[in-house]
Design a protein around this motif. Structure first.
Motif, PDB file in Angstrom:
ATOM      1  N   UNK A   1       0.844  -1.169   0.000  1.00  0.00           N
ATOM      2  CA  UNK A   1       0.000   0.000   0.000  1.00  0.00           C
ATOM      3  C   UNK A   1       0.896   1.241   0.000  1.00  0.00           C
ATOM      4  N   UNK A   2       0.581   2.177  -0.850  1.00  0.00           N
ATOM      5  CA  UNK A   2       1.363   3.408  -0.959  1.00  0.00           C
ATOM      6  C   UNK A   2       0.913   4.426   0.086  1.00  0.00           C
ATOM      7  N   UNK A   3       1.804   5.397   0.360  1.00  0.00           N
ATOM      8  CA  UNK A   3       1.455   6.466   1.305  1.00  0.00           C
ATOM      9  C   UNK A   3       0.184   7.188   0.885  1.00  0.00           C
ATOM     10  N   UNK A   4       0.035   7.423  -0.407  1.00  0.00           N
ATOM     11  CA  UNK A   4      -1.149   8.138  -0.881  1.00  0.00           C
ATOM     12  C   UNK A   4      -2.422   7.331  -0.625  1.00  0.00           C
ATOM     13  N   UNK A   5      -2.336   6.011  -0.703  1.00  0.00           N
ATOM     14  CA  UNK A   5      -3.496   5.151  -0.409  1.00  0.00           C
ATOM     15  C   UNK A   5      -3.869   5.236   1.069  1.00  0.00           C
ATOM     16  N   UNK A   6      -2.856   5.232   1.926  1.00  0.00           N
ATOM     17  CA  UNK A   6      -3.096   5.339   3.360  1.00  0.00           C
ATOM     18  C   UNK A   6      -3.741   6.683   3.664  1.00  0.00           C
ATOM     19  N   UNK A   7      -3.195   7.735   3.099  1.00  0.00           N
ATOM     20  CA  UNK A   7      -3.727   9.071   3.322  1.00  0.00           C
ATOM     21  C   UNK A   7      -5.157   9.218   2.850  1.00  0.00           C
ATOM     22  N   UNK A   8      -5.454   8.665   1.689  1.00  0.00           N
ATOM     23  CA  UNK A   8      -6.812   8.729   1.155  1.00  0.00           C
ATOM     24  C   UNK A   8      -7.785   7.961   2.047  1.00  0.00           C
ATOM     25  N   UNK A   9      -7.369   6.810   2.522  1.00  0.00           N
ATOM     26  CA  UNK A   9      -8.221   6.008   3.405  1.00  0.00           C
ATOM     27  C   UNK A   9      -8.506   6.775   4.697  1.00  0.00           C
ATOM     28  N   UNK A  10      -7.468   7.368   5.271  1.00  0.00           N
ATOM     29  CA  UNK A  10      -7.626   8.134   6.506  1.00  0.00           C
ATOM     30  C   UNK A  10      -8.550   9.329   6.284  1.00  0.00           C
ATOM     31  N   UNK A  11      -8.365  10.056   5.188  1.00  0.00           N
ATOM     32  CA  UNK A  11      -9.217  11.215   4.890  1.00  0.00           C
ATOM     33  C   UNK A  11     -10.676  10.792   4.715  1.00  0.00           C
ATOM     34  N   UNK A  61      -3.680  -0.549  12.803  1.00  0.00           N
ATOM     35  CA  UNK A  61      -2.626  -0.787  11.819  1.00  0.00           C
ATOM     36  C   UNK A  61      -2.253  -2.255  11.892  1.00  0.00           C
ATOM     37  N   UNK A  62      -2.261  -2.911  10.736  1.00  0.00           N
ATOM     38  CA  UNK A  62      -1.889  -4.331  10.663  1.00  0.00           C
ATOM     39  C   UNK A  62      -0.870  -4.534   9.568  1.00  0.00           C
ATOM     40  N   UNK A  63       0.017  -5.451   9.811  1.00  0.00           N
ATOM     41  CA  UNK A  63       0.959  -5.873   8.792  1.00  0.00           C
ATOM     42  C   UNK A  63       0.582  -7.281   8.390  1.00  0.00           C
ATOM     43  N   UNK A  64       0.416  -7.485   7.100  1.00  0.00           N
ATOM     44  CA  UNK A  64       0.065  -8.809   6.601  1.00  0.00           C
ATOM     45  C   UNK A  64       1.032  -9.192   5.485  1.00  0.00           C
ATOM     46  N   UNK A  65       1.244 -10.465   5.308  1.00  0.00           N
ATOM     47  CA  UNK A  65       2.131 -10.901   4.236  1.00  0.00           C
ATOM     48  C   UNK A  65       1.587 -10.472   2.870  1.00  0.00           C
ATOM     49  N   UNK A  66       2.469 -10.036   2.033  1.00  0.00           N
ATOM     50  CA  UNK A  66       2.105  -9.650   0.673  1.00  0.00           C
ATOM     51  C   UNK A  66       2.108 -10.904  -0.189  1.00  0.00           C
ATOM     52  N   UNK A  67       1.094 -11.036  -1.006  1.00  0.00           N
ATOM     53  CA  UNK A  67       1.008 -12.170  -1.913  1.00  0.00           C
ATOM     54  C   UNK A  67       1.910 -11.876  -3.098  1.00  0.00           C
TER      55      UNK A  67
END
Length: 70
Positions: A1-11, A61-67
């Motif tokens: 997940x990119x920073x911009x995706x995180x920011x958009x989700x938070x907004x 916040x969760x960390x999950x394995x990337x497929x």
């Protein structure tokens, strides 16, 4: 997940809760500027900032394995 995706989700989460940036920043004990940068995907936010904001918004916040594609 990119920073911009995180920011958009938070907004989007903040807006769905009808909280403005100033209110959320106050709840988190962070500056409105730092929160704005996070929502825009700008700068280099610390994990502490992301964790504070997510906690105030009822997120975790969760960390999950990337497929991996193979």
């Amino acid at each position: 997940m990119k920073k911009s995706d995180i920011g958009e989700y938070i907004a989007n989460r903040r807006k769905s809760l009808r909280i403005n940036q100033r209110e959320l920043a106050d709840l988190c004990g962070v500056s409105e500027h730092a929160l704005g940068n996070l929502e825009r995907g700008a700068g280099n936010p610390t994990f502490e900032l992301i964790d504070k904001v997510c906690d105030a918004l009822g997120l975790e916040v969760r960390l999950t394995p990337k497929v991996l594609e193979g």
